[in-house]
Design a protein around this motif. Structure first.
Motif, PDB file in Angstrom:
ATOM      1  N   GLU A  92       0.875  -1.173   0.000  1.00 15.17           N
ATOM      2  CA  GLU A  92       0.000   0.000   0.000  1.00 15.17           C
ATOM      3  C   GLU A  92       0.914   1.225   0.000  1.00 15.17           C
ATOM      4  O   GLU A  92       1.418   1.636   1.041  1.00 15.17           O
ATOM      5  CB  GLU A  92      -0.890  -0.023   1.247  1.00 15.17           C
ATOM      6  CG  GLU A  92      -1.925   1.075   1.290  1.00 15.17           C
ATOM      7  CD  GLU A  92      -2.797   0.984   2.529  1.00 15.17           C
ATOM      8  OE1 GLU A  92      -3.065   2.041   3.132  1.00 15.17           O
ATOM      9  OE2 GLU A  92      -3.183  -0.142   2.913  1.00 15.17           O
ATOM     10  N   ASP A  94       1.292   5.062  -0.697  1.00 12.96           N
ATOM     11  CA  ASP A  94       0.537   6.303  -0.819  1.00 12.96           C
ATOM     12  C   ASP A  94       1.487   7.475  -0.611  1.00 12.96           C
ATOM     13  O   ASP A  94       1.632   7.998   0.495  1.00 12.96           O
ATOM     14  CB  ASP A  94      -0.605   6.334   0.213  1.00 12.96           C
ATOM     15  CG  ASP A  94      -1.381   7.636   0.183  1.00 12.96           C
ATOM     16  OD1 ASP A  94      -1.396   8.287  -0.873  1.00 12.96           O
ATOM     17  OD2 ASP A  94      -1.959   8.008   1.218  1.00 12.96           O
ATOM     18  N   ILE A 130       3.717  -0.959   3.771  1.00 13.72           N
ATOM     19  CA  ILE A 130       2.821   0.195   3.779  1.00 13.72           C
ATOM     20  C   ILE A 130       3.658   1.464   3.868  1.00 13.72           C
ATOM     21  O   ILE A 130       4.459   1.623   4.787  1.00 13.72           O
ATOM     22  CB  ILE A 130       1.836   0.146   4.961  1.00 13.72           C
ATOM     23  CG1 ILE A 130       0.994  -1.129   4.909  1.00 13.72           C
ATOM     24  CG2 ILE A 130       0.933   1.386   4.959  1.00 13.72           C
ATOM     25  CD1 ILE A 130       0.134  -1.329   6.148  1.00 13.72           C
ATOM     26  N   HIS A 132       3.004   5.587   3.811  1.00 15.15           N
ATOM     27  CA  HIS A 132       2.031   6.675   3.823  1.00 15.15           C
ATOM     28  C   HIS A 132       2.742   8.010   3.947  1.00 15.15           C
ATOM     29  O   HIS A 132       3.692   8.139   4.716  1.00 15.15           O
ATOM     30  CB  HIS A 132       1.033   6.519   4.987  1.00 15.15           C
ATOM     31  CG  HIS A 132      -0.027   5.504   4.729  1.00 15.15           C
ATOM     32  ND1 HIS A 132      -1.203   5.803   4.093  1.00 15.15           N
ATOM     33  CD2 HIS A 132      -0.079   4.185   4.999  1.00 15.15           C
ATOM     34  CE1 HIS A 132      -1.943   4.702   4.001  1.00 15.15           C
ATOM     35  NE2 HIS A 132      -1.277   3.704   4.534  1.00 15.15           N
TER      36      HIS A 132
END
Length: 198
Positions: A92, A94, A130, A132
């Motif tokens: 993920e 982002d 991940i 972010h």
């Protein structure tokens, strides 16, 4: 890292040397244009001025591109992830290219170190990554579902990080005013939080 350093060196050389010569030429041409009394050569002087201005613009764009291309975050992340052959990958991501250069380099280094540890030590079959981005910081989490022995868990305790790779991760984060944490519940997680400014 050697490639990044060389591209940055070339960009600096172009900026400092070619940029200086172009700037001097533009100033000299401005002085000549100011004292020129021959109207017949004004069009040529204007053409020369436009050419020099365009050259300066192109030079700056090239230097900017050298810096940007040298740290393609998405490309580097994908290349590192592709090393995890045999693992199920859940990712993920982002973030965008607006992340500062020093943070990009730290993210790449931390992810590479975490993936190397997984390849060397993990007996798991799944990795979750991940990344972010926030307005003032970004966070990176790398989890694998491998199991650890009691001895391995002792080595990665929060205050006593004995592994060279884990120490490298923590040092990279702290150099930016951030920190890195290691968790061994139901697998192993590397978590780093990196601010964009100290």
């Amino acid at each position: 890292m050697a490639t990044l350093a060389e591209r940055n060196r070339i960009a600096r050389e172009i900026h400092d040397n070619v940029g200086h010569l172009l700037s001097r030429s533009i100033l000299l041409l401005g002085a000549i244009t100011t004292v020129n009394s021959d109207e017949k050569i004004n069009p040529q002087l204007k053409m020369l001025s436009d050419t020099l201005d365009e050259s300066m613009k192109k030079m700056r764009e090239s230097v900017h591109d050298l810096y940007d291309d040298s740290i393609d975050l998405e490309k580097n992340i994908n290349e590192i992830i592709n090393e995890l052959n045999g693992f199920t990958i859940l990712s993920e991501i982002d973030c965008d290219e607006s992340i500062p250069k020093n943070v990009k380099l730290a993210l790449i280094g931390i992810l590479k170190e975490a993936v190397n540890n997984i390849l060397k030590h993990s007996n798991g079959d799944c990795v979750k990554i991940i990344l972010h981005q926030n307005y003032s910081f970004c966070s990176l989490s790398v989890y694998d579902n491998g199991t650890l022995t009691s001895e391995e868990k002792d080595k990665i305790s929060l205050e006593n990080c004995n592994g060279i790779g884990l120490n490298n991760i923590r040092q990279r984060a702290r150099q930016l005013g951030g920190d890195a944490y290691f968790y061994s519940n139901n697998g192993f997680t590397v978590f780093a939080r990196l601010p964009f400014q100290l």
